[in-house]
Design a protein around this motif. Structure first.
Motif, short mmCIF file in Angstrom:
data_model
loop_
_atom_site.label_atom_id
_atom_site.label_comp_id
_atom_site.label_asym_id
_atom_site.label_seq_id
_atom_site.Cartn_x
_atom_site.Cartn_y
_atom_site.Cartn_z
N THR A 283 0.82 -1.21 0.00
CA THR A 283 0.00 0.00 0.00
C THR A 283 0.86 1.27 0.00
OG1 THR A 283 -0.08 -0.07 2.39
CG2 THR A 283 -1.93 -1.03 1.25
N THR A 284 2.13 1.12 0.40
CA THR A 284 2.96 2.32 0.45
C THR A 284 3.68 2.52 -0.88
OG1 THR A 284 4.84 1.06 1.27
CG2 THR A 284 3.40 2.07 2.92
N LEU A 285 3.95 3.78 -1.19
CA LEU A 285 4.65 4.07 -2.44
C LEU A 285 6.07 3.54 -2.41
CD1 LEU A 285 2.13 5.71 -2.96
CD2 LEU A 285 3.56 7.54 -3.83
N LEU B 44 3.92 11.73 -0.29
CA LEU B 44 2.77 10.82 -0.24
C LEU B 44 3.32 9.45 0.14
CD1 LEU B 44 -0.29 10.37 -0.90
CD2 LEU B 44 0.41 9.82 -3.23
N ILE B 45 2.97 8.98 1.35
CA ILE B 45 3.56 7.73 1.83
C ILE B 45 2.73 6.52 1.41
CG2 ILE B 45 4.29 6.43 3.89
CD1 ILE B 45 5.94 8.85 3.75
N SER B 46 1.40 6.61 1.58
CA SER B 46 0.58 5.46 1.16
C SER B 46 -0.34 5.88 0.02
CB SER B 46 -0.24 4.91 2.33
OG SER B 46 -1.20 5.84 2.75
N HIS B 47 -0.69 4.91 -0.79
CA HIS B 47 -1.50 5.19 -1.98
C HIS B 47 -2.92 5.59 -1.56
CE1 HIS B 47 -3.24 4.81 -5.95
NE2 HIS B 47 -2.05 4.58 -6.46
N GLN B 76 4.07 11.77 -7.44
CA GLN B 76 3.08 11.70 -6.36
C GLN B 76 1.88 12.60 -6.65
OE1 GLN B 76 5.23 12.39 -2.71
NE2 GLN B 76 6.38 10.48 -2.89
N THR B 110 -6.96 -1.68 9.65
CA THR B 110 -5.98 -2.77 9.49
C THR B 110 -5.11 -2.53 8.24
OG1 THR B 110 -7.46 -4.23 8.28
CG2 THR B 110 -7.41 -4.51 10.64
N LEU B 111 -5.72 -2.00 7.17
CA LEU B 111 -4.92 -1.71 5.97
C LEU B 111 -3.92 -0.60 6.26
CD1 LEU B 111 -7.63 -1.93 3.15
CD2 LEU B 111 -6.01 -3.68 3.86
N SER B 114 -0.99 -2.03 8.17
CA SER B 114 -0.03 -2.72 7.28
C SER B 114 0.95 -1.72 6.69
CB SER B 114 -0.75 -3.37 6.09
OG SER B 114 -1.59 -4.37 6.49
N ALA B 115 0.41 -0.58 6.25
CA ALA B 115 1.26 0.44 5.64
C ALA B 115 2.22 1.02 6.68
CB ALA B 115 0.40 1.54 5.04
N ASP B 118 5.12 -1.28 7.27
CA ASP B 118 6.06 -1.21 6.16
C ASP B 118 6.91 0.04 6.26
OD1 ASP B 118 6.99 -2.42 3.81
OD2 ASP B 118 5.91 -0.97 2.58
N GLU B 119 6.29 1.15 6.63
CA GLU B 119 7.02 2.40 6.76
C GLU B 119 8.05 2.36 7.88
OE1 GLU B 119 7.62 5.22 4.97
OE2 GLU B 119 6.60 3.78 3.72
N ASN B 122 11.05 0.76 6.62
CA ASN B 122 11.76 1.67 5.73
C ASN B 122 12.49 2.78 6.48
OD1 ASN B 122 11.43 0.81 3.07
ND2 ASN B 122 9.26 1.24 3.25
#
Lengths: 428, 128
Positions: A283-285, B44-47, B76, B110-111, B114-115, B118-119, B122
């Motif tokens: 979902t992240t770029l 822009l971090i998440s879509h 972005q 919850t979505l 998840s992001a 992930d961040e 990173n």
């Protein structure tokens, strides 16, 4: 790696006291199946039913579809890493009850959709109207946390497919298909003049109801991984995805991935099928960029001349699809995309959420916004209230006689982005 | 603060109150706020879009925005502008599904998580 798939053609299905196949008729021990599933203490109740092609039956909300199978030779029994211990699959011999399917049903969230109509207009749009379906409707015990609920239903479907698949163990198959692909250097030495073609398979991997598993590993946690195509054809990949009914890849479709089968059919003739790269959709770029770069790097390392990319879902995965395409084309690797379109009811809008000039070869698997009219069913398996969810998107969707209109979006497998579906192109 | 969640989801506000910019309005208003921030040089971090049409009909959406980068990122900008166009196109002929508000709030959370996970990975890798 060499895999033999022995197809036992199933022509009908019925309940009985034991589970076996005779003269193409699959008999399922319903009580035994229910007892086996209820060994999982998280399951409170199970309803098992049958839906045959042509019957005026609607199944809703469908969670997953699984092909019943049994391993008869070699390692990789069951669904390795999930219903059995992890062993190497993709080799030896697997017997398939060809024409039968397990369909899991069950509300995990209220907005779930996913319809299979076994007759009429609806049947035209889903490939699972042609299979003899054993439906497994799971009610879980109260107070189960939603992730655990999803896992319970997912595993129940796989275990049901394994239970029923045992019926094929001693049966002589009607046909045996062989899938064999050696190491990359070996195949390239055999076919030095054929272009090396890789298959990049994107998977929805974004969290609850949006997951895919490989050997039981949540693919959200992986970097793009190279797989032998036989592994996917032999139960390594499992769907945990309950949204995107029309274009999610059910477990059945992983087991019968059309892109892999078609590439196999051309291997050694028009191309050299070099392997499969499994790619998570984040979902992240930054996740999307990481995955795109990593995929292109693998394609370069494997010496690909061409790549076929299939998407799963619609919306944010469109960005991944086009990033991967752009970067592959920039690396001088010819790229073909397979995706469905979200092109409005008239089919005239821009089909994807993103665009790229490099996307010059794109195969469309259908328009998810296309509206279909479904007559009322004589029998509904699952939750009839879900029909309201299905049709609830706009006014006037349900007529007085119960006929309803919905978008293809709600129909299981209607616009499959790996091409396992009914929609096709016709020349006029 | 490195990143911020722009959301209209009360469940997200409850759990991440210190990192939230709450929009008391529609998903479209959330997306427009995200677009404005991207134009003001925030990353822009998440879509902005989900991965399926069904979740597009959700009344709730949370999007992660990064720090001010000092530059506008054209990719972005394109992503967020296209997302708004696509969202409006669909909602012109659909209605937001308000029957299942609680489930949509839970799925959006919850979505989002998840992001965020992930961040975190990173940010550890990139050292901030």
């Amino acid at each position: 790696m060499k895999l033999e798939i022995g197809r036992i053609h199933i022509k009908d299905i019925q309940f009985g006291d034991s589970t076996f196949v005779e003269d193409g008729v699959l008999t399922v021990d319903k009580a035994g199946l229910i007892a086996s599933l209820k060994e999982d203490e998280r399951i409170k109740d199970v309803q098992v039913d049958i839906a045959r092609p042509g019957e005026k039956v609607r199944i809703i909300p469908v969670k997953d579809v699984i092909e019943p199978r049994v391993k008869v030779e070699g390692t990789g029994a069951g669904f390795p890493g999930v219903t059995s211990k992890t062993t190497q699959c993709g080799q030896g011999r697997t017997h398939v009850l060809y024409g039968a399917a397990v369909v899991t049903v069950g509300d995990i969230v209220g907005f779930q959709e996913g319809v299979i109509d076994m007759w009429g207009e609806g049947a035209k749009w889903t490939p699972f109207s042609k299979t003899y379906n054993v439906t497994v409707d799971i009610q879980v015990v109260e107070g189960l946390e939603v992730h655990t609920h999803e896992e319970t239903v997912r595993l129940a479907g796989l275990r049901a497919a394994e239970f029923i698949g045992q019926a094929g163990k001693e049966v002589e198959p009607d046909e045996v298909l062989t899938y064999e692909l050696g190491g990359m250097f070996e195949e390239t030495a055999k076919y030095p003049n054929l272009p090396k073609v890789l298959y990049v398979e994107m998977m929805i991997t974004q969290g609850l109801l949006h997951d895919t598993y490989i050997y039981g590993v949540n693919a959200q946690t992986i970097l793009p991984s190279v797989m032998h195509p036989n592994e996917e054809l032999d139960n390594a990949v499992i769907s945990g995805n309950c949204v995107a009914a029309c274009d999610k890849i059910t477990t059945y479709q992983h087991q019968n991935n059309s892109v892999i089968l078609d590439l196999y059919a051309q291997h050694g003739k028009e191309l050299n099928f070099t392997g499969v790269i499994m790619v998570p959709e984040h979902t992240t770029l930054s996740g999307k960029l990481r995955v795109a770069d990593y995929t292109v790097k693998l394609a370069k390392m494997l010496g690909a001349d061409g790549v076929i990319v299939s998407e799963e879902g619609y919306g944010n995965p469109d960005s991944d699809l086009l990033m991967i395409c752009k970067k592959l084309e920039d690396a001088k690797i010819k790229t073909v995309l397979i995706t469905d379109e979200c092109a409005g009811r008239d089919g005239l809008s821009q089909p994807l959420a993103d665009t790229a000039a490099e996307a010059v070869a794109v195969v469309s698997t259908g328009n998810v916004s296309h509206v279909v009219t479904l007559p009322p069913a004589e029998k509904v398996i699952g939750n009839p209230e879900s029909i309201a969810v299905l049709a609830g998107g706009w006014k006037g969707a349900v007529l007085e006689d119960g006929t309803m209109m919905c978008e293809l979006n709600a129909v299981i497998g209607a616009t499959s982005e790996i091409g396992y579906h009914n929609v096709t192109c016709r020349l006029y | 603060m490195r990143e911020m969640i722009i959301t209209n989801n009360p469940l997200v506000v409850e759990k991440y109150s210190e990192r939230v910019l709450f929009i008391d309005g529609s998903v479209e208003q959330v997306l427009i706020k995200v677009r404005d921030m991207v134009h003001r040089k925030h990353g822009l971090i998440s879509h902005p879009l989900p991965a399926s049409l069904r979740v597009l009909f959700s009344p709730y959406r949370s999007v992660i925005i990064g720090r001010n980068n000092g530059d506008i990122n054209p990719l972005q900008v394109e992503i967020v502008e296209n997302s708004i166009l696509k969202y409006k196109k669909h909602m012109d002929v659909r209605e937001v599904d308000k029957e299942n508000n609680e489930d949509y709030q839970m799925i959006d959370l919850t979505l989002l998580e998840s992001a965020l996970k992930d961040e975190q990975v990173n940010s550890m890798l990139s050292g901030y």
